[in-house]
Structures are given as structure tokens and as C-alpha cells.
Design a protein around this motif. Structure first.
Motif, short mmCIF file in Angstrom:
data_model
loop_
_atom_site.label_atom_id
_atom_site.label_comp_id
_atom_site.label_asym_id
_atom_site.label_seq_id
_atom_site.Cartn_x
_atom_site.Cartn_y
_atom_site.Cartn_z
N GLU A 248 0.59 -0.76 0.02
CA GLU A 248 -0.12 0.01 -0.25
C GLU A 248 0.80 0.88 0.22
O GLU A 248 1.17 1.52 0.93
CB GLU A 248 -0.81 0.42 0.94
CG GLU A 248 -1.32 -1.18 1.30
CD GLU A 248 -2.92 -1.04 -0.11
OE1 GLU A 248 -3.48 0.30 -0.46
OE2 GLU A 248 -3.72 -1.76 -0.16
N ILE A 249 -0.08 2.26 -0.64
CA ILE A 249 1.60 3.24 -0.98
C ILE A 249 1.08 4.30 0.53
O ILE A 249 2.16 5.34 0.55
CB ILE A 249 1.26 4.22 -2.23
CG1 ILE A 249 2.27 5.17 -2.50
CG2 ILE A 249 -0.12 5.08 -2.34
CD1 ILE A 249 2.22 5.64 -4.20
N ALA A 250 -0.26 4.47 1.05
CA ALA A 250 -0.33 4.87 1.52
C ALA A 250 1.11 4.59 3.31
O ALA A 250 0.96 5.83 3.79
CB ALA A 250 -1.60 4.59 2.41
N THR A 251 1.79 3.28 3.02
CA THR A 251 2.40 2.94 4.00
C THR A 251 3.52 3.56 3.77
O THR A 251 4.21 3.93 5.01
CB THR A 251 3.11 1.18 3.72
OG1 THR A 251 2.08 0.66 3.83
CG2 THR A 251 4.34 1.14 4.95
N GLY A 253 3.57 7.37 3.32
CA GLY A 253 3.03 8.42 4.28
C GLY A 253 2.78 8.01 6.22
O GLY A 253 3.65 8.55 6.94
N ALA A 254 2.70 6.49 6.37
CA ALA A 254 2.50 6.21 7.80
C ALA A 254 4.00 6.20 8.86
O ALA A 254 4.02 6.38 9.38
CB ALA A 254 1.68 4.87 8.11
N LYS A 255 4.99 5.46 7.69
CA LYS A 255 6.14 5.49 8.52
C LYS A 255 6.94 7.25 7.66
O LYS A 255 8.20 6.76 8.24
CB LYS A 255 6.77 4.79 7.38
CG LYS A 255 5.60 3.09 7.61
CD LYS A 255 6.55 2.21 6.75
CE LYS A 255 6.25 0.55 7.26
NZ LYS A 255 6.67 0.36 8.24
N GLY A 256 6.39 7.94 7.75
CA GLY A 256 7.70 9.40 7.55
C GLY A 256 7.06 9.95 6.30
O GLY A 256 8.32 10.66 5.98
N SER A 257 6.47 9.84 6.12
CA SER A 257 6.84 10.58 4.39
C SER A 257 7.57 9.85 3.48
O SER A 257 8.13 11.54 2.84
CB SER A 257 6.58 12.66 4.68
OG SER A 257 4.81 12.31 5.61
N LEU A 258 8.04 8.99 3.53
CA LEU A 258 9.13 8.39 2.83
C LEU A 258 8.49 8.56 1.09
O LEU A 258 7.79 8.56 1.02
CB LEU A 258 9.40 6.83 3.35
CG LEU A 258 9.05 6.59 4.17
CD1 LEU A 258 9.34 5.60 5.15
CD2 LEU A 258 10.87 7.42 5.04
N LYS A 259 9.71 8.66 0.87
CA LYS A 259 9.96 8.34 -1.23
C LYS A 259 10.76 6.93 -1.56
O LYS A 259 11.35 6.69 -0.27
CB LYS A 259 11.06 9.60 -1.84
CG LYS A 259 10.89 11.20 -0.97
CD LYS A 259 11.99 12.41 -0.98
CE LYS A 259 13.02 12.32 0.12
NZ LYS A 259 13.83 13.15 0.09
N ILE A 260 10.14 7.14 -2.16
CA ILE A 260 10.57 5.58 -3.40
C ILE A 260 10.97 5.93 -4.16
O ILE A 260 10.57 6.56 -5.53
CB ILE A 260 9.64 4.25 -2.80
CG1 ILE A 260 10.65 2.84 -3.21
CG2 ILE A 260 8.73 4.57 -3.47
CD1 ILE A 260 9.32 1.45 -2.45
N THR A 261 12.04 5.28 -5.35
CA THR A 261 12.50 4.79 -6.82
C THR A 261 12.71 4.10 -6.61
O THR A 261 13.79 3.04 -5.64
CB THR A 261 13.85 6.16 -6.96
OG1 THR A 261 13.81 5.88 -8.05
CG2 THR A 261 15.11 5.60 -6.12
N ARG A 262 12.61 3.20 -8.19
CA ARG A 262 12.81 2.00 -8.47
C ARG A 262 13.99 2.13 -9.58
O ARG A 262 13.12 2.04 -11.16
CB ARG A 262 12.20 0.71 -9.06
CG ARG A 262 12.19 -0.35 -9.61
CD ARG A 262 13.41 -1.26 -8.30
NE ARG A 262 13.35 -2.32 -8.92
CZ ARG A 262 14.63 -2.81 -9.72
NH1 ARG A 262 15.34 -1.61 -10.09
NH2 ARG A 262 14.81 -4.03 -9.89
N PRO A 263 15.35 2.36 -9.71
CA PRO A 263 15.91 2.94 -10.75
C PRO A 263 16.56 2.00 -11.24
O PRO A 263 16.84 0.86 -11.11
CB PRO A 263 16.79 4.04 -10.09
CG PRO A 263 17.22 3.11 -8.84
CD PRO A 263 15.85 2.49 -7.93
#
Length: 324
Positions: A248-251, A253-263
Motif C-alpha cells: 500500500e502506497i499509504a505505508t 506516509g505512515a512511516k514518515g512521508s518516505l520517498k521511493i524509487t526503482r531506478p
């Protein structure tokens, strides 16, 4: 003719075949290169197993170093007789010689051996984009790097140390942890014996790390999110343990407005000038001694299946090359 490793269908190491193929002459924008050594990388396994789809039959291998034999029309950065190294699509580097696009092929300084050139391009430019092209990182920052004793990992340990970045590594044995620490990791956690998420948070006084660099995938993904500081960046750049399952992408936000990338490296090096700039930075690191390339395994080209078995069984450290 040149000996070339191909696959005719996806599968285990047994599908790898060594055949003779005609090499031919380079067309516009191409070169012909005769290899001295070829690199082995996990992307080769993904392609062989079918995780990354390819038309069949297809040659394998993304990285090599050797001598340019001929250049096609429009190629100006290389000339016959030049030493060169590359990480480049399309696959086909597991061979004695090939004709290929010149865009991502880079001049190789005399001070860097062909073995090091073949072992460092894909892994080293991956480290370059992780540290310089993905999220701002600088002296005093802390990153978590999984599989820190592998080929990418040992380069990353040294790269971080050369730039004043604290690197916390993970590896699967105490021996591999010592190897990562010898190469510049501040600490390396044996994730088989320790609660590595808890350990990372203890090592950062509960603040978390600014970035996680994760080439392992499924086994480490969710724990990695729990190691990030608020607004931290998750770089999921590989799937050695399997693809990351849906979440869930909302995860984030719940964990601290994290950012993610799959480069992927091949997005970063698609532009010729960018690729050459990334390679120059890597070669400066290696040439200065700040980063030393560790080639721990060598297999003749016709033993490529054994090389794949060793890589998949996590029996390798540092880099692995195929000798031509």
C-alpha cells in the motif's frame, strides 16, 4: 567468428550455450570490440531466468572491456586501437568479440586493467547514480546498504568513505561483514544472526538513515522502510531475493512521508554525455585509489554456467569476471 554465450529459452544455468557467431563490420554509430574480459552481474541472471523479458534466442552479458578494432561512421570518441570498457544494452557481452552501439562505450585509461574495467562499469556506475543522481547525499549523512560485500556493495563502501558518508551494511556471514568493514563500511550487520532493523535504529540513535540502497528486494524491502528517517529515500535497485511484492502506497506516509524509487542504470546512461561523465567520475575514483576493484572470482567463458551458479548461491564476494 567469435565464441558467444546465448540462451534459446529462459531457465537455469544449464540453458547457457557457447556458440560460434559471425561478428561482422560496424555500421553507423557502432564499433567492433574484441574483449579481454567480461563482467558478471545479477541482471544477467534476471534475463536468463525470464524475470526480465527478452526475445529468444539472445546473447547474454551487459559489461566487458577490450580493444576497439573498428568504428562506424559518426563515432568520434573512440578509434581503432583504443582501450575501452562499457556497461551497455543490448545484452551480448559474454563473447570474444562483438559489434555494438558506441554510445555507452567509454575510453579506458592505461592505469586501469582490463579485468578491473570489465568488473567495474555496471557496478561502479550504479554506485555513482545511487550516491550522486538519486537524492542529495553528503558528508555526515548515513545510508543503509544491503549485500555490502558483493560487487556493488564493496564499491559503495569505499565510495561512501571517500565522501564522508557513513555506510551501515548488511551481509549474510560474519566473514562478509568483515570484508565490508575492511572496505569502508562503518558497521556491517549479519542479518542472519541479528534483528538488523533494530540494530540500524540503535546505531542511528532512533533517527534512522537518510537513504536505503537495496539490491536484495523481497527479503529486505519492508524492513528497510522501517530503517528510514522521516523524508528518507528508499532506492530499490535490484531483486536478488525476488521481486518486491505489492504494498500500500499509504505505508510511505505512515512511516514518515518516505520517498521511493526503482531506478535502473540504463535509464541514467541512455544519454551519451551523461554516460561518459558518470564513467569519468568512476574512473577518477579508481585511478586515485579511493575505490579499488576487487575481482574475487574468475571463470573461463565456457564455464559461464558455473559462474551463474556461484552468483545465485551467494558464494561470491566482490566482482566476478569471465576470462576470454
Amino acid at each position: 567468428m567469435a565464441k558467444t554465450v546465448i540462451i534459446e529459452e529462459p531457465g537455469g544455468p544449464e540453458v547457457l550455450k557457447v556458440v560460434d557467431r559471425e561478428v561482422g563490420e560496424p555500421g553507423p554509430g557502432e564499433i567492433r570490440i574484441r574483449h579481454e574480459a567480461c563482467g558478471l552481474n545479477y541482471i544477467d541472471v534476471y534475463q536468463r531466468t525470464g524475470l526480465y523479458k527478452m526475445e529468444m534466442p539472445h546473447a547474454l552479458g551487459m559489461e566487458a572491456a577490450g580493444i576497439v578494432e573498428a568504428v562506424g561512421e559518426g563515432v568520434t570518441h573512440l578509434a581503432p586501437g583504443d582501450r575501452a570498457a562499457y556497461a551497455s544494452a543490448p545484452p551480448g557481452a559474454y563473447c570474444e568479440a562483438r559489434v555494438m552501439p558506441a554510445t555507452q562505450v567509454c575510453p579506458l585509461p592505461e592505469a586501469i586493467s582490463f579485468e578491473d574495467g570489465a568488473a567495474m562499469m555496471l557496478q561502479g556506475m550504479t554506485v555513482q547514480y545511487l550516491f550522486h543522481r538519486t537524492t542529495p547525499l553528503g558528508p555526515g549523512d548515513t545510508v543503509l546498504f544491503h549485500a555490502a560485500a558483493g560487487g556493488v556493495g564493496l564499491i559503495a563502501c569505499q565510495w561512501a568513505k571517500s565522501e564522508g558518508i557513513r555506510l551501515i551494511g548488511t551481509a549474510g556471514t560474519d566473514e562478509k561483514c568483515r570484508l565490508a568493514e575492511e572496505h569502508g563500511a562503518d558497521t556491517c550487520i549479519n542479518y542472519r544472526d541479528a534483528d538488523w532493523v533494530q540494530k540500524v535504529n540503535e546505531l542511528t540513535d532512533g533517527k534512522g538513515v537518510q537513504a536505503v540502497m537495496d539490491g536484495v528486494g523481497k527479503d529486505t524491502f519492508m524492513g528497510s522502510l522501517d530503517c528510514l528517517a522521516p523524508l528518507g529515500m528508499m532506492m530499490s535497485f535490484g531483486n536478488a531475493s525476488g521481486p518486491v511484492p505489492p504494498f500500500e502506497i499509504a505505508t510511505l506516509g505512515a512511516k514518515g512521508s518516505l520517498k521511493i524509487t526503482r531506478p535502473t542504470l540504463f535509464t541514467h546512461i541512455a544519454d551519451h554525455e551523461t554516460c561518459q561523465e558518470m564513467a569519468r567520475m568512476l574512473m577518477e575514483k579508481v585511478g586515485s585509489g579511493a575505490v579499488k576493484i576487487r575481482v574475487d572470482q574468475r571463470f573461463p567463458l565456457d564455464q559461464v554456467a558455473e559462474a551463474h551458479r556461484a552468483l545465485e548461491a551467494r558464494k561470491t564476494t566482490g566482482s566476478t569476471i569471465l576470462t576470454v
